[in-house]
Design an enzyme around this catalytic site. Structure first.
Site, PDB file in Angstrom:
ATOM      1  N   ASP A 105       0.836  -1.208   0.000  1.00 14.01           N
ATOM      2  CA  ASP A 105       0.000   0.000   0.000  1.00 14.01           C
ATOM      3  C   ASP A 105       0.869   1.255   0.000  1.00 14.01           C
ATOM      4  OD1 ASP A 105      -2.105  -1.740   0.468  1.00 14.01           O
ATOM      5  OD2 ASP A 105      -2.059  -1.393   2.642  1.00 14.01           O
TER       6      ASP A 105
HETATM    7  N1  URA Z   1      -1.142  -5.939   4.040  1.00 13.22           N
HETATM    8  C1  URA Z   1      -1.591  -4.677   4.036  1.00 13.22           C
HETATM    9  O1  URA Z   1      -2.574  -4.370   4.686  1.00 13.22           O
HETATM   10  N2  URA Z   1      -0.912  -3.760   3.316  1.00 13.22           N
HETATM   11  C2  URA Z   1       0.184  -4.048   2.600  1.00 13.22           C
HETATM   12  O2  URA Z   1       0.758  -3.152   1.952  1.00 13.22           O
HETATM   13  C3  URA Z   1       0.635  -5.364   2.607  1.00 13.22           C
HETATM   14  C4  URA Z   1      -0.040  -6.296   3.333  1.00 13.22           C
END
Ligand code: URA
Length: 241
Positions: A105
């Protein structure tokens, strides 16, 4: 080179994972000998003229594999319509079109692989191969043993229950805690949604491990090349799973 499915050819040429290449075909951006291609079509990259958005597809056999310490605030895509900083801005290699292997993310930091080898990306991200990924999550509140057990066993998300996870409480602060969570899946925002479900929203998230790879001494924004031994070991692991 023999006749192959178009998405496989595009993946080899560095246009992303096989699934991403299928999307390119579906979107009508791929042509074979001047005709818009359809999903399922095969071609011969040596004898057919294959284009993506009018640009000739060339198979570059020099594959590159990079381990990046992704900083917060970078998107894990090669193109962002909103013009935000991209992880590919941090790893510029002349003549090489890199893309991220899976995604983190915008506000997640830590270990992210990039490559121009679509087959490798496919192997690493396919749910069947289930590579372990480890995260450190700073969460709100102090998770009880019961909350930790629920995370371990799997929590219900709209698209299905999460698979068993490894979860450890690393540290407790006054009204926060650090959890280490290892998962083998890659559902969207999975760790954040798992923690939210058990009542402990994630405040900060960092990926610390991908299979046997760790960040080592890399500071945010820095990267290193994987060794050929590491690449071979990752492929071997994915094939075994
Ligand atoms: N889980 C999440 O919530 N975000 C990420 O970027 C990777 C795994």
């Amino acid at each position: 080179m023999a006749v192959e499915r178009l998405q496989k050819i595009l993946a080899k040429a560095g246009y992303g994972s096989r699934r991403a290449c299928e999307d390119l075909i579906r979107a009508g951006r791929v042509k074979v000998n001047g005709k818009v291609a359809v999903l399922g079509e095969k071609a011969d990259p040596k004898n057919d003229l294959i284009t993506v958005d009018g640009e000739r597809v060339v198979i570059n056999e020099r594959y590159v594999y990079v381990l990046l310490n992704k900083p917060k605030g970078y998107v894990s895509t090669v193109h962002d319509p909103q013009g935000r900083p991209k992880v590919t801005d941090l790893v510029k290699i002349p003549g090489v079109r890199l893309f991220p292997v899976g995604r983190l993310d915008l506000n997640t930091c830590g270990l992210l692989l990039l490559t121009n080898d679509g087959e490798f990306a496919f192997l690493m991200t396919h749910p069947k191969h289930a590579i372990w990924k480890t995260y450190q999550a700073l969460v709100q509140g102090k998770p009880s043993l019961d909350a930790i057990e629920r995370l371990r066993k799997g929590v219900p998300l709209p698209e299905g229950r999460t698979a068993p996870a490894e979860v450890r409480l690393l540290k407790t602060l006054s009204d926060k805690a650090v959890l280490e969570i290892s998962i083998r899946e890659g559902k969207k925002r999975q760790v954040r949604r798992m923690c939210q479900f058990v009542g402990h929203p994630v405040l900060e998230l960092k990926r610390t491990k991908f299979a046997f790879l760790t960040l080592g001494d890399l500071r945010p924004g820095q990267f290193r090349y994987l060794t050929s031994e590491e690449v071979a070991k990752l492929k071997e692991m994915a094939r075994k799973e």
